[in-house]
Design a protein around this motif. Sequence first.
Motif, PDB file in Angstrom:
ATOM      1  N   LEU A  76      42.695  92.920 -12.801  1.00 63.05           N
ATOM      2  CA  LEU A  76      42.400  91.498 -12.975  1.00 63.05           C
ATOM      3  C   LEU A  76      43.362  90.734 -12.078  1.00 63.05           C
ATOM      4  O   LEU A  76      44.578  90.866 -12.225  1.00 63.05           O
ATOM      5  CB  LEU A  76      42.582  91.100 -14.440  1.00 63.05           C
ATOM      6  CG  LEU A  76      42.542  89.611 -14.763  1.00 63.05           C
ATOM      7  CD1 LEU A  76      41.194  89.015 -14.411  1.00 63.05           C
ATOM      8  CD2 LEU A  76      42.849  89.375 -16.238  1.00 63.05           C
ATOM      9  N   ASP A  77      42.810  89.956 -11.149  1.00 63.37           N
ATOM     10  CA  ASP A  77      43.608  89.142 -10.249  1.00 63.37           C
ATOM     11  C   ASP A  77      43.457  87.686 -10.641  1.00 63.37           C
ATOM     12  O   ASP A  77      42.338  87.181 -10.733  1.00 63.37           O
ATOM     13  CB  ASP A  77      43.144  89.318  -8.788  1.00 63.37           C
ATOM     14  CG  ASP A  77      43.248  90.745  -8.309  1.00 63.37           C
ATOM     15  OD1 ASP A  77      42.246  91.281  -7.780  1.00 63.37           O
ATOM     16  OD2 ASP A  77      44.332  91.337  -8.467  1.00 63.37           O
ATOM     17  N   ILE A  78      44.584  87.019 -10.817  1.00 67.05           N
ATOM     18  CA  ILE A  78      44.575  85.579 -11.049  1.00 67.05           C
ATOM     19  C   ILE A  78      45.196  84.945  -9.815  1.00 67.05           C
ATOM     20  O   ILE A  78      46.381  85.148  -9.535  1.00 67.05           O
ATOM     21  CB  ILE A  78      45.337  85.197 -12.329  1.00 67.05           C
ATOM     22  CG1 ILE A  78      44.841  86.030 -13.510  1.00 67.05           C
ATOM     23  CG2 ILE A  78      45.156  83.710 -12.626  1.00 67.05           C
ATOM     24  CD1 ILE A  78      45.596  85.788 -14.818  1.00 67.05           C
ATOM     25  N   ARG A  79      44.379  84.231  -9.067  1.00 73.07           N
ATOM     26  CA  ARG A  79      44.798  83.803  -7.720  1.00 73.07           C
ATOM     27  C   ARG A  79      45.879  82.730  -7.772  1.00 73.07           C
ATOM     28  O   ARG A  79      46.816  82.750  -6.983  1.00 73.07           O
ATOM     29  CB  ARG A  79      43.602  83.295  -6.941  1.00 73.07           C
ATOM     30  CG  ARG A  79      42.622  84.402  -6.599  1.00 73.07           C
ATOM     31  CD  ARG A  79      41.578  83.945  -5.612  1.00 73.07           C
ATOM     32  NE  ARG A  79      40.768  82.864  -6.145  1.00 73.07           N
ATOM     33  CZ  ARG A  79      39.674  82.403  -5.546  1.00 73.07           C
ATOM     34  NH1 ARG A  79      39.284  82.902  -4.400  1.00 73.07           N
ATOM     35  NH2 ARG A  79      38.982  81.429  -6.081  1.00 73.07           N
ATOM     36  N   SER A  80      45.756  81.784  -8.663  1.00 71.94           N
ATOM     37  CA  SER A  80      46.716  80.687  -8.755  1.00 71.94           C
ATOM     38  C   SER A  80      46.880  80.329 -10.234  1.00 71.94           C
ATOM     39  O   SER A  80      46.223  79.404 -10.724  1.00 71.94           O
ATOM     40  CB  SER A  80      46.232  79.485  -7.949  1.00 71.94           C
ATOM     41  OG  SER A  80      47.167  78.435  -7.997  1.00 71.94           O
ATOM     42  N   PRO A  81      47.716  81.082 -10.930  1.00 74.30           N
ATOM     43  CA  PRO A  81      47.829  80.877 -12.381  1.00 74.30           C
ATOM     44  C   PRO A  81      48.314  79.481 -12.730  1.00 74.30           C
ATOM     45  O   PRO A  81      49.269  78.969 -12.128  1.00 74.30           O
ATOM     46  CB  PRO A  81      48.844  81.931 -12.816  1.00 74.30           C
ATOM     47  CG  PRO A  81      48.918  82.909 -11.705  1.00 74.30           C
ATOM     48  CD  PRO A  81      48.583  82.156 -10.457  1.00 74.30           C
ATOM     49  N   GLY A  82      47.630  78.893 -13.704  1.00 71.11           N
ATOM     50  CA  GLY A  82      48.095  77.641 -14.261  1.00 71.11           C
ATOM     51  C   GLY A  82      48.672  77.878 -15.639  1.00 71.11           C
ATOM     52  O   GLY A  82      48.564  78.974 -16.195  1.00 71.11           O
TER      53      GLY A  82
END
Lengths: 112, 111
Positions: A76-82
Amino acid sequence: DAMVIQNPRYQVTQFGKPVTLSCSQTLNHNVMYWYQQKSSQAPKLLFHYYDKDFNNEADTPDNFQSRRPNTSFCFLDIRSPGLGDAAMYLCATSRTEKMTQYFGPGTRLLVL
Amino acid sequence: DAKTTQPNSMESNEEEPVHLPCNHSTISGTDYIHWYRQLPSQGPEYVIHGLTSNVNNRMASLAIAEDRKSSTLILHRATLRDAAVYYCILRDIQGAQKLVFGQGTRLTINP
């Protein structure tokens, strides 16, 4: 014992810094799932793979991507976590889409 | 997806039976009733499922009403390790077969 393994169990990342969560399985199941579970809420399906076929849920944000390089592994890739992406991320597998799902212990993601 | 309704929380004592109810008044003829549970700090785990007849396994029993509009998960002799959130989920044997989790019932077991 055959199982679903998630590493790490806890992951800390910075706001906006890409992060990858890992899942592996020794069950040789065809289907692998990723769920998001926020605090005090129920798990929510993000997407799943049936073999190499990727199935995205309609309301999964574009910020979330997945890769399945082989039967055993799924990422699971989260490109720009908020800050709102802080949650428990659960991986699950099943032999087919109709059969019982087996869950890993989850990775708890903290976004600073 | 057909919806289920469960009490938010229940409490029971160790070594006593526990009956966890689930209402699913809009269940269709092709919906199986599944139960999963989630122990603290763990992923969900499968408990039991059924279609029309009552079902038993090593973990629990599932009693399904004759009209299938409700069901009850029965833990025959609860232990402290049964403290968990229990989810009642309908899965259509046709279609997408997704697990759609509701809020579940948080079961507390008193020693």
